[in-house]
Design a protein around this motif. Sequence first.
Motif, PDB file in Angstrom:
ATOM      1  N   VAL A  37      -9.853  -1.665  20.455  1.00  0.00           N
ATOM      2  CA  VAL A  37     -10.272  -2.662  21.429  1.00  0.00           C
ATOM      3  C   VAL A  37      -9.071  -2.929  22.328  1.00  0.00           C
ATOM      4  CG1 VAL A  37     -11.149  -4.993  21.770  1.00  0.00           C
ATOM      5  CG2 VAL A  37     -11.872  -3.685  19.759  1.00  0.00           C
ATOM      6  N   ILE A  38      -9.261  -2.772  23.625  1.00  0.00           N
ATOM      7  CA  ILE A  38      -8.188  -3.033  24.589  1.00  0.00           C
ATOM      8  C   ILE A  38      -8.539  -4.315  25.329  1.00  0.00           C
ATOM      9  CG2 ILE A  38      -6.925  -2.194  26.605  1.00  0.00           C
ATOM     10  CD1 ILE A  38      -7.569   0.666  25.635  1.00  0.00           C
ATOM     11  N   ILE A  39      -7.630  -5.265  25.261  1.00  0.00           N
ATOM     12  CA  ILE A  39      -7.826  -6.585  25.851  1.00  0.00           C
ATOM     13  C   ILE A  39      -6.774  -6.780  26.934  1.00  0.00           C
ATOM     14  CG2 ILE A  39      -7.871  -9.061  25.357  1.00  0.00           C
ATOM     15  CD1 ILE A  39      -8.485  -8.246  22.411  1.00  0.00           C
ATOM     16  N   ASP A  40      -7.186  -7.250  28.096  1.00  0.00           N
ATOM     17  CA  ASP A  40      -6.221  -7.446  29.173  1.00  0.00           C
ATOM     18  C   ASP A  40      -5.415  -8.730  28.959  1.00  0.00           C
ATOM     19  OD1 ASP A  40      -7.682  -9.630  30.156  1.00  0.00           O
ATOM     20  OD2 ASP A  40      -8.465  -8.555  31.898  1.00  0.00           O
ATOM     21  N   ALA A  41      -4.486  -8.977  29.865  1.00  0.00           N
ATOM     22  CA  ALA A  41      -3.589 -10.123  29.725  1.00  0.00           C
ATOM     23  C   ALA A  41      -4.307 -11.459  29.795  1.00  0.00           C
ATOM     24  CB  ALA A  41      -2.499 -10.067  30.798  1.00  0.00           C
ATOM     25  N   ASP A  42      -5.514 -11.471  30.355  1.00  0.00           N
ATOM     26  CA  ASP A  42      -6.296 -12.707  30.415  1.00  0.00           C
ATOM     27  C   ASP A  42      -7.197 -12.884  29.206  1.00  0.00           C
ATOM     28  OD1 ASP A  42      -5.316 -13.698  32.861  1.00  0.00           O
ATOM     29  OD2 ASP A  42      -6.615 -12.336  33.971  1.00  0.00           O
ATOM     30  N   GLY A  43      -7.111 -11.949  28.239  1.00  0.00           N
ATOM     31  CA  GLY A  43      -7.907 -12.052  27.022  1.00  0.00           C
ATOM     32  C   GLY A  43      -9.315 -11.495  27.155  1.00  0.00           C
ATOM     33  N   ILE A  44      -9.568 -10.692  28.175  1.00  0.00           N
ATOM     34  CA  ILE A  44     -10.889 -10.110  28.405  1.00  0.00           C
ATOM     35  C   ILE A  44     -10.921  -8.698  27.824  1.00  0.00           C
ATOM     36  CG2 ILE A  44     -12.556  -9.360  30.151  1.00  0.00           C
ATOM     37  CD1 ILE A  44     -11.339 -11.581  31.969  1.00  0.00           C
ATOM     38  N   VAL A  45     -11.941  -8.402  27.013  1.00  0.00           N
ATOM     39  CA  VAL A  45     -12.093  -7.065  26.437  1.00  0.00           C
ATOM     40  C   VAL A  45     -12.468  -6.109  27.568  1.00  0.00           C
ATOM     41  CG1 VAL A  45     -13.432  -5.615  24.861  1.00  0.00           C
ATOM     42  CG2 VAL A  45     -12.758  -7.929  24.163  1.00  0.00           C
ATOM     43  N   ARG A  46     -11.650  -5.081  27.739  1.00  0.00           N
ATOM     44  CA  ARG A  46     -11.878  -4.105  28.801  1.00  0.00           C
ATOM     45  C   ARG A  46     -12.323  -2.748  28.259  1.00  0.00           C
ATOM     46  NH1 ARG A  46     -12.580  -7.005  33.347  1.00  0.00           N
ATOM     47  NH2 ARG A  46     -10.941  -8.558  33.508  1.00  0.00           N
ATOM     48  N   HIS A  47     -12.161  -2.531  26.947  1.00  0.00           N
ATOM     49  CA  HIS A  47     -12.581  -1.268  26.338  1.00  0.00           C
ATOM     50  C   HIS A  47     -12.778  -1.493  24.851  1.00  0.00           C
ATOM     51  CE1 HIS A  47     -12.608   2.991  25.192  1.00  0.00           C
ATOM     52  NE2 HIS A  47     -11.826   2.616  24.202  1.00  0.00           N
ATOM     53  N   ALA A  48     -13.815  -0.875  24.293  1.00  0.00           N
ATOM     54  CA  ALA A  48     -14.028  -0.876  22.843  1.00  0.00           C
ATOM     55  C   ALA A  48     -14.663   0.457  22.476  1.00  0.00           C
ATOM     56  CB  ALA A  48     -14.925  -2.032  22.433  1.00  0.00           C
ATOM     57  N   SER A  49     -14.131   1.067  21.419  1.00  0.00           N
ATOM     58  CA  SER A  49     -14.693   2.333  20.959  1.00  0.00           C
ATOM     59  C   SER A  49     -14.402   2.492  19.475  1.00  0.00           C
ATOM     60  CB  SER A  49     -14.103   3.508  21.744  1.00  0.00           C
ATOM     61  OG  SER A  49     -12.703   3.586  21.537  1.00  0.00           O
ATOM     62  N   SER A  50     -15.144   3.400  18.856  1.00  0.00           N
ATOM     63  CA  SER A  50     -14.962   3.687  17.440  1.00  0.00           C
ATOM     64  C   SER A  50     -14.953   5.194  17.245  1.00  0.00           C
ATOM     65  CB  SER A  50     -16.093   3.074  16.614  1.00  0.00           C
ATOM     66  OG  SER A  50     -16.049   3.551  15.287  1.00  0.00           O
ATOM     67  N   VAL A  51     -14.092   5.648  16.346  1.00  0.00           N
ATOM     68  CA  VAL A  51     -14.086   7.055  15.964  1.00  0.00           C
ATOM     69  C   VAL A  51     -14.564   7.209  14.521  1.00  0.00           C
ATOM     70  CG1 VAL A  51     -12.296   7.737  17.611  1.00  0.00           C
ATOM     71  CG2 VAL A  51     -11.638   6.967  15.324  1.00  0.00           C
ATOM     72  N   GLY A  52     -15.066   6.117  13.937  1.00  0.00           N
ATOM     73  CA  GLY A  52     -15.524   6.156  12.551  1.00  0.00           C
ATOM     74  C   GLY A  52     -14.342   6.139  11.598  1.00  0.00           C
ATOM     75  N   PRO A  53     -14.601   5.873  10.333  1.00  0.00           N
ATOM     76  CA  PRO A  53     -13.499   5.714   9.379  1.00  0.00           C
ATOM     77  C   PRO A  53     -12.633   6.958   9.193  1.00  0.00           C
ATOM     78  CG  PRO A  53     -15.640   5.458   8.286  1.00  0.00           C
ATOM     79  CD  PRO A  53     -15.900   5.636   9.734  1.00  0.00           C
ATOM     80  N   GLY A  54     -13.191   8.138   9.407  1.00  0.00           N
ATOM     81  CA  GLY A  54     -12.394   9.354   9.226  1.00  0.00           C
ATOM     82  C   GLY A  54     -11.930   9.963  10.526  1.00  0.00           C
ATOM     83  N   GLY A  55     -12.262   9.340  11.635  1.00  0.00           N
ATOM     84  CA  GLY A  55     -11.943   9.908  12.935  1.00  0.00           C
ATOM     85  C   GLY A  55     -10.486   9.747  13.326  1.00  0.00           C
ATOM     86  N   LYS A  56     -10.100  10.481  14.340  1.00  0.00           N
ATOM     87  CA  LYS A  56      -8.732  10.413  14.852  1.00  0.00           C
ATOM     88  C   LYS A  56      -8.772   9.983  16.301  1.00  0.00           C
ATOM     89  CE  LYS A  56      -6.887  13.834  11.744  1.00  0.00           C
ATOM     90  NZ  LYS A  56      -6.147  15.054  11.562  1.00  0.00           N
TER      91      LYS A  56
END
Length: 168
Positions: A37-56
């Motif tokens: 999860v990438i959050i900007d300096a104002d605390g707004i979520v700008r990106h969220a992704s998952s690669v699963g528990p075994g992902g890289k």
Amino acid sequence: MGGISFPLLADFNPKGEVAKAYDLYLDGAGINDRATVIIDADGIVRHASSVGPGGKRDITELAALCEQVDQTYSADLKSFDPAPGLEPDTVLYVRSNCMFSTNAVAALHNLRIDSIPVRNVSEDNEAMNDLVAVAGTGQAPCLVIGGAPHHESAEIITYLAGRVTEFS
């Protein structure tokens, strides 16, 4: 990353509580999902992704995403003067090629503090003389607050973060 001077989140105890709050805990497996999860300096979520528990994760791709978020939303950053929370005569003395000095300077950058003078005792003999006069030693980093020297980089970073957030 130039040193991290802000608290990082750990989801250790109680196990998985933070992940559960964000629906990222995998109850069946008893582990957290591998999410970014990438959050900007104002605390707004700008990106969220998952690669699963075994992902890289692709670190190069994530670094590029962070740069893109920073460039796209940096105009939205609130500028503030942290001076109300800092003593007016505060000075940071640093040494070249010193990891602890580098971390203290990174804290100033991360906290957007530009009101504290930084003096490098490796490159400036007058700075070294001033540091020895106030602290009794040439040890750096040293944050001088109200004439009192503070040498531990963790203490310096904690002080800076606490003073700025208290008044911002």
